[in-house]
Motif scaffolding. Structure first.
Motif, PDB file in Angstrom:
ATOM      1  N   ALA A   1      10.240   1.982  -7.471  1.00 12.49           N
ATOM      2  CA  ALA A   1       8.908   2.054  -8.081  1.00 12.49           C
ATOM      3  C   ALA A   1       7.940   2.804  -7.160  1.00 12.49           C
ATOM      4  O   ALA A   1       7.166   3.658  -7.611  1.00 12.49           O
ATOM      5  CB  ALA A   1       8.389   0.647  -8.373  1.00 12.49           C
ATOM      6  N   VAL A   2       7.998   2.488  -5.865  1.00 16.37           N
ATOM      7  CA  VAL A   2       7.132   3.164  -4.888  1.00 16.37           C
ATOM      8  C   VAL A   2       7.437   4.657  -4.866  1.00 16.37           C
ATOM      9  O   VAL A   2       6.532   5.502  -4.805  1.00 16.37           O
ATOM     10  CB  VAL A   2       7.307   2.548  -3.482  1.00 16.37           C
ATOM     11  N   GLN A   3       8.725   4.993  -4.940  1.00 20.31           N
ATOM     12  CA  GLN A   3       9.120   6.403  -4.932  1.00 20.31           C
ATOM     13  C   GLN A   3       8.534   7.142  -6.139  1.00 20.31           C
ATOM     14  O   GLN A   3       7.985   8.239  -6.007  1.00 20.31           O
ATOM     15  CB  GLN A   3      10.646   6.507  -4.962  1.00 20.31           C
TER      16      GLN A   3
ATOM     17  N   VAL B   1       0.650   2.845 -15.257  1.00 21.16           N
ATOM     18  CA  VAL B   1       1.059   1.855 -14.263  1.00 21.16           C
ATOM     19  C   VAL B   1       2.541   2.034 -13.966  1.00 21.16           C
ATOM     20  O   VAL B   1       3.363   2.119 -14.887  1.00 21.16           O
ATOM     21  CB  VAL B   1       0.812   0.412 -14.752  1.00 21.16           C
ATOM     22  N   ILE B   2       2.854   2.107 -12.680  1.00 20.01           N
ATOM     23  CA  ILE B   2       4.257   2.156 -12.237  1.00 20.01           C
ATOM     24  C   ILE B   2       4.548   0.808 -11.582  1.00 20.01           C
ATOM     25  O   ILE B   2       3.745   0.326 -10.774  1.00 20.01           O
ATOM     26  CB  ILE B   2       4.484   3.265 -11.186  1.00 20.01           C
ATOM     27  N   GLY B   3       5.674   0.180 -11.916  1.00 23.71           N
ATOM     28  CA  GLY B   3       5.922  -1.127 -11.307  1.00 23.71           C
ATOM     29  C   GLY B   3       7.332  -1.633 -11.481  1.00 23.71           C
ATOM     30  O   GLY B   3       8.225  -0.918 -11.947  1.00 23.71           O
ATOM     31  N   THR B   4       7.503  -2.889 -11.097  1.00 24.47           N
ATOM     32  CA  THR B   4       8.803  -3.572 -11.172  1.00 24.47           C
ATOM     33  C   THR B   4       8.711  -4.699 -12.202  1.00 24.47           C
ATOM     34  O   THR B   4       7.859  -4.673 -13.085  1.00 24.47           O
ATOM     35  CB  THR B   4       9.172  -4.155  -9.795  1.00 24.47           C
ATOM     36  N   HIS B   5       9.566  -5.733 -12.048  1.00 22.50           N
ATOM     37  CA  HIS B   5       9.529  -6.904 -12.927  1.00 22.50           C
ATOM     38  C   HIS B   5       8.140  -7.544 -12.955  1.00 22.50           C
ATOM     39  O   HIS B   5       7.822  -8.285 -13.891  1.00 22.50           O
ATOM     40  CB  HIS B   5      10.535  -7.965 -12.442  1.00 22.50           C
ATOM     41  N   ALA B   6       7.329  -7.265 -11.932  1.00 21.83           N
ATOM     42  CA  ALA B   6       5.974  -7.841 -11.874  1.00 21.83           C
ATOM     43  C   ALA B   6       5.174  -7.471 -13.120  1.00 21.83           C
ATOM     44  O   ALA B   6       4.239  -8.178 -13.506  1.00 21.83           O
ATOM     45  CB  ALA B   6       5.251  -7.350 -10.618  1.00 21.83           C
ATOM     46  N   LEU B   7       5.529  -6.374 -13.777  1.00 23.74           N
ATOM     47  CA  LEU B   7       4.810  -5.919 -14.970  1.00 23.74           C
ATOM     48  C   LEU B   7       4.931  -6.888 -16.146  1.00 23.74           C
ATOM     49  O   LEU B   7       4.076  -6.896 -17.039  1.00 23.74           O
ATOM     50  CB  LEU B   7       5.333  -4.542 -15.402  1.00 23.74           C
TER      51      LEU B   7
ATOM     52  N   THR C   1       3.751  -4.261  -7.923  1.00 27.26           N
ATOM     53  CA  THR C   1       5.050  -4.862  -7.601  1.00 27.26           C
ATOM     54  C   THR C   1       4.841  -6.313  -7.173  1.00 27.26           C
ATOM     55  O   THR C   1       3.706  -6.766  -7.014  1.00 27.26           O
ATOM     56  CB  THR C   1       5.758  -4.099  -6.461  1.00 27.26           C
ATOM     57  N   GLY C   2       5.929  -7.008  -6.969  1.00 26.39           N
ATOM     58  CA  GLY C   2       5.869  -8.423  -6.601  1.00 26.39           C
ATOM     59  C   GLY C   2       5.227  -8.695  -5.252  1.00 26.39           C
ATOM     60  O   GLY C   2       4.807  -9.821  -4.976  1.00 26.39           O
ATOM     61  N   SER C   3       5.148  -7.680  -4.406  1.00 22.52           N
ATOM     62  CA  SER C   3       4.594  -7.896  -3.065  1.00 22.52           C
ATOM     63  C   SER C   3       3.059  -7.835  -3.046  1.00 22.52           C
ATOM     64  O   SER C   3       2.439  -8.149  -2.036  1.00 22.52           O
ATOM     65  CB  SER C   3       5.162  -6.866  -2.083  1.00 22.52           C
ATOM     66  N   PHE C   4       2.453  -7.450  -4.168  1.00 16.91           N
ATOM     67  CA  PHE C   4       0.992  -7.395  -4.236  1.00 16.91           C
ATOM     68  C   PHE C   4       0.435  -8.800  -4.454  1.00 16.91           C
ATOM     69  O   PHE C   4       0.906  -9.531  -5.330  1.00 16.91           O
ATOM     70  CB  PHE C   4       0.538  -6.486  -5.383  1.00 16.91           C
ATOM     71  N   THR C   5      -0.589  -9.178  -3.685  1.00 15.96           N
ATOM     72  CA  THR C   5      -1.192 -10.507  -3.802  1.00 15.96           C
ATOM     73  C   THR C   5      -2.704 -10.411  -3.611  1.00 15.96           C
ATOM     74  O   THR C   5      -3.247  -9.360  -3.282  1.00 15.96           O
ATOM     75  CB  THR C   5      -0.619 -11.471  -2.735  1.00 15.96           C
ATOM     76  N   GLY C   6      -3.359 -11.552  -3.806  1.00 18.04           N
ATOM     77  CA  GLY C   6      -4.781 -11.686  -3.461  1.00 18.04           C
ATOM     78  C   GLY C   6      -5.700 -10.751  -4.221  1.00 18.04           C
ATOM     79  O   GLY C   6      -5.469 -10.377  -5.371  1.00 18.04           O
ATOM     80  N   LYS C   7      -6.789 -10.362  -3.530  1.00 16.78           N
ATOM     81  CA  LYS C   7      -7.845  -9.553  -4.151  1.00 16.78           C
ATOM     82  C   LYS C   7      -7.331  -8.196  -4.623  1.00 16.78           C
ATOM     83  O   LYS C   7      -7.750  -7.681  -5.660  1.00 16.78           O
ATOM     84  CB  LYS C   7      -8.999  -9.353  -3.162  1.00 16.78           C
ATOM     85  N   LYS C   8      -6.409  -7.633  -3.838  1.00 16.71           N
ATOM     86  CA  LYS C   8      -5.868  -6.316  -4.211  1.00 16.71           C
ATOM     87  C   LYS C   8      -5.181  -6.393  -5.570  1.00 16.71           C
ATOM     88  O   LYS C   8      -5.401  -5.546  -6.448  1.00 16.71           O
ATOM     89  CB  LYS C   8      -4.889  -5.837  -3.142  1.00 16.71           C
TER      90      LYS C   8
END
Length: 683
Positions: free
Chosen positions: A326-328, A371-377, A348-355
């Motif tokens: 996804a990052v690529q 939006v580009i992402g993983t299962h987090a979508l 992605t799943g590593s995003f948390t908090g205010k961001k």
């Protein structure tokens, strides 16, 4: 409780019919409810009216043989496994019989005695049966003509006779609850054996004619459940959504984007984009598989479509199977898109908090166009203002439910799934009943072909390592791929640990990273990131790299024990290199004597055309090996060979379409609906 409920009821419900000791034994065989038990079909039949001659064997089939033992021995094995080997003859030929970890058979089997042997034939220098069931021919009870006994996949804990008795009892007592799950009009039109009679005949056939009719019935049934489930989703989607939107067909943004690319689109890419435009401009819901070889430009096609939808007032999303992929995707388009005034976000799943909260707000407000992402979508808190196009990369990595969850977030359910695993068109059209199929069968001009060499001798291996040492010294990087994670007593294939040790002994002055499936996802991503950043010169890995990040500097891939991989897997692995400006190389290490494996390796040396390779893969492999993913629905077909039974698959697909057209996308058989729900539920 009605019949509909009982068939999927746990076996624990039937305590009066089942010894509690046998319950766990059945569970160990994967039999957990009444439906599982009735559909635990025999893998072969002990048919005394159809004993085969050794001289007539063709290989890779379950057979019953009557043969006399010539000799029995206990030869040593490299792995240390205890083996008993016997030779037997019926006058038409000789067969090798092999049993592992059953040393007592050395004394049980008597030379000169005639036995009945039941098992699967394997081809080689001489035909062979591994771990066959057997019994003395003279002690076999008289079987009346026409009686055929089922042979199940059993266990030591629950041998054949015990399993037969259990299934026979349940058929006698509970067969009546299995009501017809194929619509009556289809049963009549295609002269299909009724379900209860078919269940009785598949387990305890009266004769071979009725057995074949039962097999035909269950071939149609299993395909009907699969195709009806797939096609019904499409019918319902089209009935609900078709014609409910109109696009202004603005393309200025797309043209600007294409003008920034350092290359022109191939004719194949243009054709696929035109096919998608046509669907959209007709107000159809796009439901399309875009498949193309590694490097054929599927991602560029998806970006054009996402931009087109954005320019016509809809948000778009691209879902990738891993964070690093996804990052690529995100990094490859971010600058170009933002220069066009397009807001792109990564989630992605590593995003948390205010961001994360800010990203979610921008998506919900419509400020973020793509939006580009993983299962987090697919998480519940991800809400779109006006989602109109979904692109899924490496679609086989996602289940049916995950795709549906993402589609449900859109005001339009337009879906494009991309696959880099080439499938011949005829097979793709048969399998993906709910998808239109677009094929990018042309590679961009100027790509350097990957030089592929099969390495089969120790002296060639040494030459290969000398060559790799030279390339690494020039600043290149290399993948080394092993088929296993750890050492195995049963298999001679090199494990990752063994391969790492071998590579470090040949190439001691280079940094080595290790990647395999037992690492956690964040650990895998970190290793790949380090390799991409050239913190490692060499990456020793399993097939987890088959779908992964681009490392243009990596120009060499070495696949150890290459005979253990199918052609498609070898082709996908080879596609990890050849992504930069450097000449790339693929080395296939194998000392195999197997003719099929040799044919695969020769094909890999001869061609890079993924579609030719896919055709050869179908020809050389068993169909069950081609589609390993549960969600494809094809890995567990019992009566249908997806390679050789394409006509049957197409017929059932047509039956499904015609039926659903007549019934406006609805199925009026409650039992078929239940079976479809069970088939497609998330495991």
């Amino acid at each position: 409780m009605n019949a509909y409920d009982i068939s999927y009821n746990s076996l624990e419900t039937f305590t009066k019919d089942l010894d509690p000791k046998n319950l766990k034994k059945l569970y160990d065989l994967g039999i957990k409810n009444l439906h599982d038990l009735f559909y635990y079909f025999p893998r072969a039949y002990d048919d005394r009216t159809n004993i085969m001659k050794i001289g007539d064997l063709r290989g890779e089939e379950y057979v019953v043989l009557k043969a006399t033992i010539l000799s029995v021995a206990s030869p040593p094995t490299k792995s240390g496994l205890k083996m008993v080997k016997a030779n037997a003859t019926d006058g038409s030929g000789i067969i090798d019989l092999v049993w592992f970890q059953m040393p007592y058979l050395r004394k049980t089997l008597k030379p000169g005695e005639e036995y009945i042997f039941i098992g699967q034939i394997k081809s080689g220098y001489r035909f062979q049966m591994v771990n066959p069931e057997f019994k003395l021919s003279s002690s076999q009870r008289k079987i009346s003509e026409g009686e055929i006994l089922p042979i199940y996949s059993s266990s030591k804990a629950l041998p054949q006779n015990s399993l037969r008795k259990i299934i026979h009892h349940f058929i006698k007592v509970y067969l009546h609850i299995f009501q017809e799950n194929i619509p009556e009009e289809i049963i009549r039109e295609y002269n299909i054996l009724e379900r209860r009679e078919a269940l009785k005949q598949i387990h305890f056939p009266t004769n071979n004619k009725l057995l074949e009719e039962a097999k035909r019935r269950f071939a149609i049934e299993e395909l009907l459940i699969l195709e009806m489930g797939i096609v019904q989703k499409r019918f319902q989607s089209e009935y609900i959504s078709s014609g409910n939107y109109h696009l202004d067909d603005n393309k200025a943004l797309v043209k600007k984007y294409l003008s920034t690319l350092p290359f022109s689109l191939t004719n194949a890419q243009k054709k696929v984009i035109t096919e998608i435009y046509k669907d959209l401009n007709q107000g159809k819901i796009v439901n399309r598989l875009v498949q193309g070889d590694v490097g054929s430009g599927k991602t560029v096609v998806s970006m054009v479509v996402l931009l087109y939808m954005l320019e016509n007032s809809y948000q778009g999303v691209l879902m990738a199977p891993t964070e690093i992929l996804a990052v690529q995707h995100y990094l490859s388009i971010k600058d170009k898109f933002e220069a066009l005034g397009v807001s792109v976000e990564l989630l992605t799943g590593s995003f948390t908090g205010k961001k994360k909260q800010q990203i979610l707000k921008n998506i919900a407000d419509g400020k973020t166009g793509i939006v580009i992402g993983t299962h987090a979508l697919i998480e519940e808190n991800v809400v779109f203002k006006k989602l109109g196009m979904i692109v899924i990369d490496e679609q086989h990595r996602f289940g049916v439910i995950q795709r549906k969850t993402l589609r449900d977030k859109g005001v339009l359910a337009n879906l494009i799934v991309m696959s880099a695993t080439p499938i011949p068109r005829s097979l793709a059209l048969s399998i993906y009943g709910d998808l239109d199929v677009s094929i990018i069968d042309e590679l961009p001009p100027g790509r350097k072909p990957i030089k592929t060499k099969w390495i089969s001798t120790d002296s060639d291996i040494k030459i290969m390592y000398d060559f790799i040492r030279k390339k690494l010294s020039q600043g290149r990087q290399a993948y080394f791929v092993a088929p296993l994670i750890e050492e195995s007593e049963k298999l001679s294939a090199k494990s990752v640990e063994e391969l790492q040790h071998e590579v470090s002994s040949y190439l001691p002055n280079f940094k080595i990273g290790v990647l395999h499936g037992k690492l956690k996802n964040n650990e895998k991503d970190e290793v790949m990131k380090q390799f991409k950043n050239h913190e490692f010169d060499i990456l020793v890995a399993t097939t987890v790299i088959e779908v992964g990040v681009d490392v243009p500097n990596s120009s060499i891939i070495v696949i150890s024990d290459a005979q253990r991989f199918g052609l498609s897997a070898l082709h996908q692995l080879r596609g990890r290199v050849g992504r930069g400006s450097y000449q790339s190389y693929c080395f296939l290490i194998s000392k195999t004597d197997n003719d099929t494996s040799k044919a695969r390796l020769q094909i890999m040396e001869e061609t890079e055309d993924g579609f030719k390779i896919a055709e050869e893969d179908l020809r050389l492999r068993k169909s069950g090996e081609i589609f390993g993913t549960k969600q494809s629905g094809l890995s567990d077909l019992k009566f249908v060979d997806i390679v050789h039974d394409i006509k049957t698959i197409k017929l059932v697909k047509e039956i499904s379409y015609r039926y659903l057209q007549r019934h406006k996308g609805q199925i009026d058989n409650v039992f078929l609906n239940k079976d479809i729900a069970e088939k497609f539920k998330e495991s």
